[in-house]
Every structure is written in C-alpha cells, then in structure tokens.
Design a protein around this motif. Sequence first.
Motif, PDB file in Angstrom:
ATOM      1  N   GLU A  35     -16.389 -30.838 -31.288  1.00  0.00           N
ATOM      2  CA  GLU A  35     -15.828 -29.510 -31.044  1.00  0.00           C
ATOM      3  C   GLU A  35     -16.013 -29.022 -29.616  1.00  0.00           C
ATOM      4  O   GLU A  35     -15.191 -28.254 -29.099  1.00  0.00           O
ATOM      5  CB  GLU A  35     -16.448 -28.497 -32.020  1.00  0.00           C
ATOM      6  N   VAL A  36     -17.091 -29.461 -28.961  1.00  0.00           N
ATOM      7  CA  VAL A  36     -17.344 -29.011 -27.588  1.00  0.00           C
ATOM      8  C   VAL A  36     -16.193 -29.389 -26.659  1.00  0.00           C
ATOM      9  O   VAL A  36     -15.929 -28.713 -25.655  1.00  0.00           O
ATOM     10  CB  VAL A  36     -18.684 -29.580 -27.069  1.00  0.00           C
ATOM     11  N   LYS A  37     -15.482 -30.455 -27.001  1.00  0.00           N
ATOM     12  CA  LYS A  37     -14.351 -30.888 -26.174  1.00  0.00           C
ATOM     13  C   LYS A  37     -13.150 -29.945 -26.302  1.00  0.00           C
ATOM     14  O   LYS A  37     -12.203 -30.040 -25.525  1.00  0.00           O
ATOM     15  CB  LYS A  37     -13.956 -32.322 -26.541  1.00  0.00           C
TER      16      LYS A  37
ATOM     17  N   PRO B 252     -31.590 -36.433 -30.617  1.00  0.00           N
ATOM     18  CA  PRO B 252     -30.312 -37.139 -30.820  1.00  0.00           C
ATOM     19  C   PRO B 252     -29.198 -36.207 -31.301  1.00  0.00           C
ATOM     20  O   PRO B 252     -28.039 -36.372 -30.926  1.00  0.00           O
ATOM     21  CB  PRO B 252     -30.641 -38.209 -31.864  1.00  0.00           C
ATOM     22  N   ALA B 253     -29.547 -35.214 -32.112  1.00  0.00           N
ATOM     23  CA  ALA B 253     -28.527 -34.281 -32.591  1.00  0.00           C
ATOM     24  C   ALA B 253     -27.971 -33.455 -31.440  1.00  0.00           C
ATOM     25  O   ALA B 253     -26.755 -33.280 -31.321  1.00  0.00           O
ATOM     26  CB  ALA B 253     -29.113 -33.359 -33.660  1.00  0.00           C
TER      27      ALA B 253
ATOM     28  N   SER C  97     -22.414 -33.388 -26.111  1.00  0.00           N
ATOM     29  CA  SER C  97     -21.454 -34.326 -25.500  1.00  0.00           C
ATOM     30  C   SER C  97     -20.165 -34.431 -26.293  1.00  0.00           C
ATOM     31  O   SER C  97     -19.091 -34.682 -25.735  1.00  0.00           O
ATOM     32  CB  SER C  97     -22.072 -35.722 -25.380  1.00  0.00           C
ATOM     33  N   GLY C  98     -20.258 -34.269 -27.618  1.00  0.00           N
ATOM     34  CA  GLY C  98     -19.096 -34.495 -28.472  1.00  0.00           C
ATOM     35  C   GLY C  98     -18.759 -35.959 -28.638  1.00  0.00           C
ATOM     36  O   GLY C  98     -17.725 -36.305 -29.218  1.00  0.00           O
TER      37      GLY C  98
ATOM     38  N   PRO D 126     -21.006 -25.921 -23.898  1.00  0.00           N
ATOM     39  CA  PRO D 126     -22.205 -26.759 -23.982  1.00  0.00           C
ATOM     40  C   PRO D 126     -23.517 -25.959 -24.020  1.00  0.00           C
ATOM     41  O   PRO D 126     -24.429 -26.302 -24.778  1.00  0.00           O
ATOM     42  CB  PRO D 126     -22.105 -27.631 -22.724  1.00  0.00           C
ATOM     43  N   VAL D 127     -23.606 -24.891 -23.228  1.00  0.00           N
ATOM     44  CA  VAL D 127     -24.829 -24.075 -23.251  1.00  0.00           C
ATOM     45  C   VAL D 127     -24.963 -23.359 -24.583  1.00  0.00           C
ATOM     46  O   VAL D 127     -26.064 -23.238 -25.137  1.00  0.00           O
ATOM     47  CB  VAL D 127     -24.840 -23.073 -22.077  1.00  0.00           C
TER      48      VAL D 127
END
Length: 693
Positions: A125-127, A148-149, A155-156, A229-230
């Motif tokens: 979704e970040v993309k 890892p999560a 990053s997506g 991302p933040v």
Amino acid sequence: MTVEYKVQDGVALITLDNPPVNGLGHATRLGVVAGVARAADDDSVRAIVITGAGKAFSGGADIREFNTPKAAQEPSLHTVIRIVEASAKPVVAALHSVAMGGGLELAMGCHYRVTAPGTQIALPEVKLGLLPGAGGTQRLPRAIGLEPALNMIVSGDTVMSDALADSGLFDEVIDGDLLAGAIAFAQRAAESGKRPLLRERKVAHENAEGFLQFARNTVAAMAKNFPAPVKCVDAVQAAVQKRFDDGIQYERSLFIELMYTPQSRALRHAFLGERAAAKIPDVPEDTPVCKVERVAVIGAGTMGGGIAMNFLNAGIPVTILETKQEALDRGVATIRKNYENSAKKGKLTQEKVEERMARLTPTLSYDDIRDADLVIEAVFEEMGVKESVFKRLDEVVKPGAILASNTSTLDVDRIASFTKRPQDVVGMHFFSPANVMKLLEVVRGAKTSKDVLATVMRIAKKIRKTAVVSGVCDGFIGNRMIEQYGRQAGFLLDEGALPEQVDKAIEKFGFAMGPFRMGDLAGNDIGWAIRKRRAVERPDMTYSKTGDVLCELGHFGQKTGAGWYDYKAGDRKAYPSQAVNEMIEQHSRDLGIKRRKISDEEIVERLVYALVNEGAKILEEGIASKASDVDMVYLTGYGFPLFVGGPMLYADTVGLHNVLQAVRRYSKGYRGEAWQPAPLIERLAEQGKGFND
C-alpha cells in the motif's frame, strides 16, 4: 459470481473467484461473509478453508472499484475480518501464488494460515501513498516480529513465502496438493478445538523504542516528499505500544489521513494510469496479435544497442544490422560491456550474460533479416536516411512483418509512405538509455492496422515498458511538450534568470534535473539542430537565441567539457560558468531588454504550465486519448516528480481556473505569443472541471 462455496469432507471451502487476481471487491466481500454464515449454520461443517481460484489467493483491493462508492460499501474488509475472527469454527487461509495487500490482511485475520511454496507475500500500500488499512500494520508485527514486518510495510516489497516459512506467519507449508493439505489441516484444527488469533500475540523486540526511532529517522530522510512511509512507522509503533483495538483505530485514522494527501492521489493516479495506457479506445482487448519470435534492429549505435537489449533480456533473438563492420563490432562490444557491468554489480550471472549474447546475431546484410517478425529502425534522425532504410525493408522483409521507426520527432505517416505496406508501419520511440528507461511512445500512423498496434502494445509489456499511444505530430506527446518547456527556459534567460537559478527552482519542485543540466547531458547541439529545422518549417515559432550563441561557441555540454555549465575531466558535476553567464547578460543587452529579478515561483509556473498548456492542445487534437496518458509519458520518460502525479494531474490539483489565469498573465509579457491558452483549458475552467474528471 465472485465467490464459490462448497463442502468437502466436513470442511466448507470458500473460494475467491474474481479474476485476474481475486480482488476483494464489494461482491467478493459479500460472498465471503455469506460463506462464513452458511458454514456456521451447517452442522456437518466443522471448519472453513478460504482460498483463491486461478493464479492468486488475492491481490488485495479490486482496482476497478478505486475511487468509487463500492470501495467503502459494507461489508468493508474490516467487517469481513471481524466476522472471520469471530467464527466459532476454525478458519484456515490457504495461500498460493499471490497474497498481497488486503488479501494478506484477510489471511492474517484467519485463525490459521497454510501456504504453497513460492507464494508472493506483500503489503504494497505504501506504493500508493497509503498504509495497510485493514489491520496489516497491527497483525504483521505480531506474526513475524517488529523489524521484518516494518521493513515489509515501509518498502512495500514482495517477500517469498519460503523466506517466511519459520517466521510465525504460517502454520504449515504444504508441498503438493494445496487444497487437499489445507482440508486435512482444517480437520485437525477442528479436532484441537483451538482458534488462535494474531491479535492476541504480543510484539516482542529487545529495544523497540530505539529501533522505531532509528527507523523513523532513516525513513524520513529517504522519503522526504512522501508522507506514507513515516506514517507506516507510526502505525507499527502503535502495534507495540497500544492495545490491539486502539492500534486498529489509530491505523484507520492514519489511512484516511493519507488517502486525502496529494501524494497518495498522485501515486494512485500513476498506478491506474499505467494500466489505462494499455487500453486503446477503438482497439478491443481481444484484437488478434501477431507472433513476434524474431526481431531485427537497424543500427548498432547507442539507441540500437539499447533497443536490442530489451528483447535479448526477454528471451527474444535479435539480429542487429549495420552498414560498416567497425560500427557493428563497436555496437556489439557495447552491449556485452553493459551486460558485463551488470554481472559485476551482481545483477546478472555470467551464465545469463552468455545466454543473452548468444541470442544476438550481428550482420551487415539485409538478407539476414528477411524472416524477422518485427524490425525496428534506429538510424540517424534525418528523413532521407529513414527513406532509404524503409524502402530497403519493404523490398526485403517478409509480408506481415511489423516495420517500426524509433524516430523521436519525424512524421511516421511520411515514413510509412516509403513502403507499399503502410498498415504495417508504426512508431516505437524508445528513450535513452533504451535498455533502462521505462517509457515507449507507440506512434499510431493514419494507416497503422489495429492488429499491429495491439501486437506492439503486447510486446511492450513483454519487454517491461510502459507503452503510451500517440498520434502523429512533430515530437509526438513528450518532445512536442518539452519543446515549449525549453522555449520558456530560454526566454527566462533573456529576461533575467541564469541557468543555475532555473535548474535549482525546478529541481526543488521535484524534477530530477533542470532544463540546462539536461541540455548539457543530452548535448546542446541536438536542440540546436531542431531549432534550425524549425526556422525552415515553422518560422513563426520564436526561440531565445541564447542557446544558438552557446553552440556557436562550441559549448555542446558534458561531451565537450563545456555547455551551460563548466565541467572538469572525470567529473560530471555542473559548475556555474562565469563566461556563459556574462554571455547571457550581454545577449539581453543586445536585445534591449532590461534584466529583472525573477522569482522561483514564476520559473516553476512558466516551465510546468508550458507543459500543461501544450498537453491540453495534444488532448484536444486527439494525439493523446486521455490526460493520464500524457502524465505517464512525463512520469516514466521525462523525470516529472512522481509525488505530483504528472503535469495534467498537477494542473487539476492547482485548479484549471488558476492555471488559465497564469497563462493569460504570461501571454501579456515577454514573448507572449508562446502563451496562447489551449481552448480545452478555457472550456474546462469555465465548467469547473479538471483534465481527469
């Protein structure tokens, strides 16, 4: 029907069936809820398995419902997941192929998860300028751990299920028949009587606070123009510090906040625009396409070699033709060098290098390309040269082969007229470096057949290009618009700006490189040649003469060590040139212009609105079929900032009324004839609409 329900061996099987990737549209969500309710009412059912038909478990949201009321209509994905979690009978998600976005969130709401090997797992979704909005930021850290999560969410990027086999996300990896294994697992789960939930796990990390602060600082520095991302870090922090239900509410508030940001609008526009570019209004999706098994490229220079590499990379044999052995050898050596450099960086194995080079056949003879299915000409940009090549191709190449020109500005209809088969001629304008740049302008001639157009669009996808269809005009979509941008850059120099100020202003706006740094990189002599041609063909089109004076001094750019800027040997950094700046100021005096202070805001408006105004004319003329096509050209080929979404979306964001007022204001200033407002802008502004409405 987008969900199939059946019972097998005491297990209810709910199969998502909404091609192509089982998107979780409204009908599909209704189907899952109905399936769970039906299983609950059936005493013969002891457990439930949710899986996906075809080539995916689920790719997440149904993009066909983006920006429509159905996307938010109940049952929402949140509601579906709550119903699955509350099921009195254990629910097992059986993942395969693709489990992304909402699909993965649905799976994480199930009591158990089993997977086939090689499943692609992601929360991308970040993309789109968003964050996972159905519990992804809360459940994934509980499943696989904080670090890892967070890496996956920020990053997506896609992670293969094999790498997550022991992470806590999956209860079992099933080799062989996934469905049979999932049913057997569900029967055992029913026997156990347990219904574990990810929401009940704690997020364990040795120094969560310190790690999150480090992650926030890193992400903020890397994604300064993108808020998502933040916000992802903030949401994941809530998974660590808050109760699950509070974390879910916080995640939802951040999701809604991001949904209304211009950056998310821009990214969603680009995502949908790339898919829309493949759809041509009068070319049905089922149009027959031709087989392209052998490709020929005419010209082994920088463009020809780069074009050839695209097909070699895709596993398609290429014959590359030159007129002289020395040029041919040099071209082949450059292709090999490019592959060797990729191997040194670890992007290719040496075996892959040799495989790709083995698909390349160099030749000096047209006889060796007789059986090519697609021939792409990449010779000197001069109509006489094109004429000789296409006449020869018409004589030699087999009937039905596609004849394509890589021309960046010339008339494709005239090129087609050099053959007896204009229906087979099309423009394929690659961008340099052709093996790297995503954009491919597909130029549709007046007689280009629909099957040829459909075939080229299909092959573009195979070689991983974003193909945008353009009609025939000088410069097509991209170069026709950039010419107006370049004209304004030159006029700004006449009036009072210097190259460094213009470049810095537009780079601050978000462009990767300003017009003068770009000119130095590409070669200022290229623009000079175009202006000379324009002087003959379009004497009414005015330009600043500054660029001509620069070229008369031999300042062609980086290749000569001097252009608008000075350059040092082995150093690509652009250093402001006192001599050039003095030349610019003297030129203004020669024109009788009193130089003035020009604001960065004016610089950005004039450069960007010049693109917008010409883009509007291109739309009105039908050169481009939709505004998003224009934006895709600029996002993938010209370095327009992604977080803005392209010139036409930017104009919509600013408001076409405001754009029109600025265009009219500039039309009363220096070289105002360059600012004739596009009728489409005037009409849409009057109606209160935008290009993308």
